[in-house]
Write a protein that holds these residues in place. Structure first.
Motif, PDB file in Angstrom:
ATOM      1  N   ALA A  27       4.111 -15.065   1.331  1.00  0.00           N
ATOM      2  CA  ALA A  27       3.463 -13.760   1.443  1.00  0.00           C
ATOM      3  C   ALA A  27       4.501 -12.643   1.474  1.00  0.00           C
ATOM      4  CB  ALA A  27       2.598 -13.709   2.704  1.00  0.00           C
ATOM      5  N   LEU A  57       4.862  -9.569  -1.220  1.00  0.00           N
ATOM      6  CA  LEU A  57       4.725  -8.186  -0.754  1.00  0.00           C
ATOM      7  C   LEU A  57       6.009  -7.380  -0.922  1.00  0.00           C
ATOM      8  CD1 LEU A  57       2.624  -8.959   2.433  1.00  0.00           C
ATOM      9  CD2 LEU A  57       1.884  -7.473   0.552  1.00  0.00           C
ATOM     10  N   LEU A 110       0.522  -4.474  -5.901  1.00  0.00           N
ATOM     11  CA  LEU A 110      -0.284  -5.056  -4.826  1.00  0.00           C
ATOM     12  C   LEU A 110      -0.553  -4.033  -3.725  1.00  0.00           C
ATOM     13  CD1 LEU A 110       1.128  -8.661  -4.222  1.00  0.00           C
ATOM     14  CD2 LEU A 110      -1.144  -8.048  -5.066  1.00  0.00           C
ATOM     15  N   TYR A 166      -3.259  -7.541   0.427  1.00  0.00           N
ATOM     16  CA  TYR A 166      -2.868  -8.945   0.423  1.00  0.00           C
ATOM     17  C   TYR A 166      -3.553  -9.628   1.599  1.00  0.00           C
ATOM     18  CZ  TYR A 166       0.210 -12.971  -0.389  1.00  0.00           C
ATOM     19  OH  TYR A 166       0.718 -14.228  -0.688  1.00  0.00           O
ATOM     20  N   ARG A 219      -1.516  -5.657   4.322  1.00  0.00           N
ATOM     21  CA  ARG A 219      -1.964  -7.026   4.550  1.00  0.00           C
ATOM     22  C   ARG A 219      -3.254  -7.023   5.375  1.00  0.00           C
ATOM     23  NH1 ARG A 219       2.396  -8.532   9.381  1.00  0.00           N
ATOM     24  NH2 ARG A 219       1.233  -7.361  10.967  1.00  0.00           N
TER      25      ARG A 219
END
Length: 235
Positions: free
Chosen positions: A46, A50, A56, A59, A100
């Motif tokens: 992850a 990121l 992105l 997430y 996130r």
């Protein structure tokens, strides 16, 4: 089939140095804005996704981070160990806290926190038993938009990824069967990765694009070769 997406994946597979660079390239090429990871563990993957320059903006990190009695795999530790693992995942991704979303629970418990067709990419690296991969793929697929990607890890050539005391790993061939059921293209990638391309309705059609030379035998029997000499049968 989205030929551009397949071309991007093929290019990424040809140049990647490992699974992280492979998926970073796929994320970048597809201009993914929303991604789900199932099976986060300590958050290294992850954090890598990121940290890379990409589009992105959301997430999702989905993981039980607790002991599961039905999960017979080596990483099924006690809850105290999982608390430390969870803390490590949070620390590893704190730099991207605004992007996130933590979903602490099993796939069945938490997946509906994500709207249907909301994901550009879903990445499955959770319970690799037959039970686990079936639940993860079946429940994650509706969350991926048409034209998006459902991929994952541990597409192993053998079911005996761990010792005999543990359940077999059945990402391979189940992911292929799942793609066939969905009339979708599946790309077999280096570093034991796979990517299912969710088709637009008018482009449905099953196809295996093997980029690593796995061959055309996707039977389970071919992967169930015994690890030891069989015990002689008595009459």
């Amino acid at each position: 089939m989205n030929t551009k997406t397949l071309a991007d994946i093929s290019q990424a597979a040809a140049t990647a140095e490992g699974r992280v660079t492979l998926w970073r390239a796929i994320v970048a090429a597809s201009e993914a804005a929303t991604m789900l990871e199932i099976g986060v563990w300590k958050g290294a993957f992850a954090a890598a996704m990121l940290a890379a320059p990409s589009s992105l903006s959301r997430y999702y990190m989905l993981d039980p981070w607790r002991r599961l009695p039905q999960w017979n795999k080596p990483f099924n530790r006690d809850d105290a160990a999982f608390a430390a693992v969870f803390d490590a995942a949070i620390a590893a991704t704190d730099f991207a806290a605004a992007r996130r979303t933590i979903l602490r629970g099993t796939t069945a418990e938490m997946i509906d926190a994500i709207p249907d067709a909301a994901l550009d990419i879903a990445y499955v690296d959770g319970d690799h038993t037959l039970r686990g991969i079936a639940i993860d793929l079946m429940r994650a697929y509706p969350k991926v938009r048409p034209g998006g990607i459902l991929g994952g890890d541990d597409f192993s050539a053998t079911v005996w990824q761990h010792r005999d005391a543990y359940e077999p790993t059945l990402v391979n061939p189940f992911a292929v069967y799942f793609a066939e059921a969905q009339e979708a293209t599946i790309a077999i990638l280096p570093f034991r990765q796979f990517a299912i391309l969710k088709p637009e309705e008018e482009n449905r059609g099953f196809r295996v694009v093997d980029l690593v030379g796995e061959g055309e035998d996707w039977s389970l029997r071919s992967r169930l070769k015994p690890r030891r000499k069989p015990v002689p049968q008595t009459t």
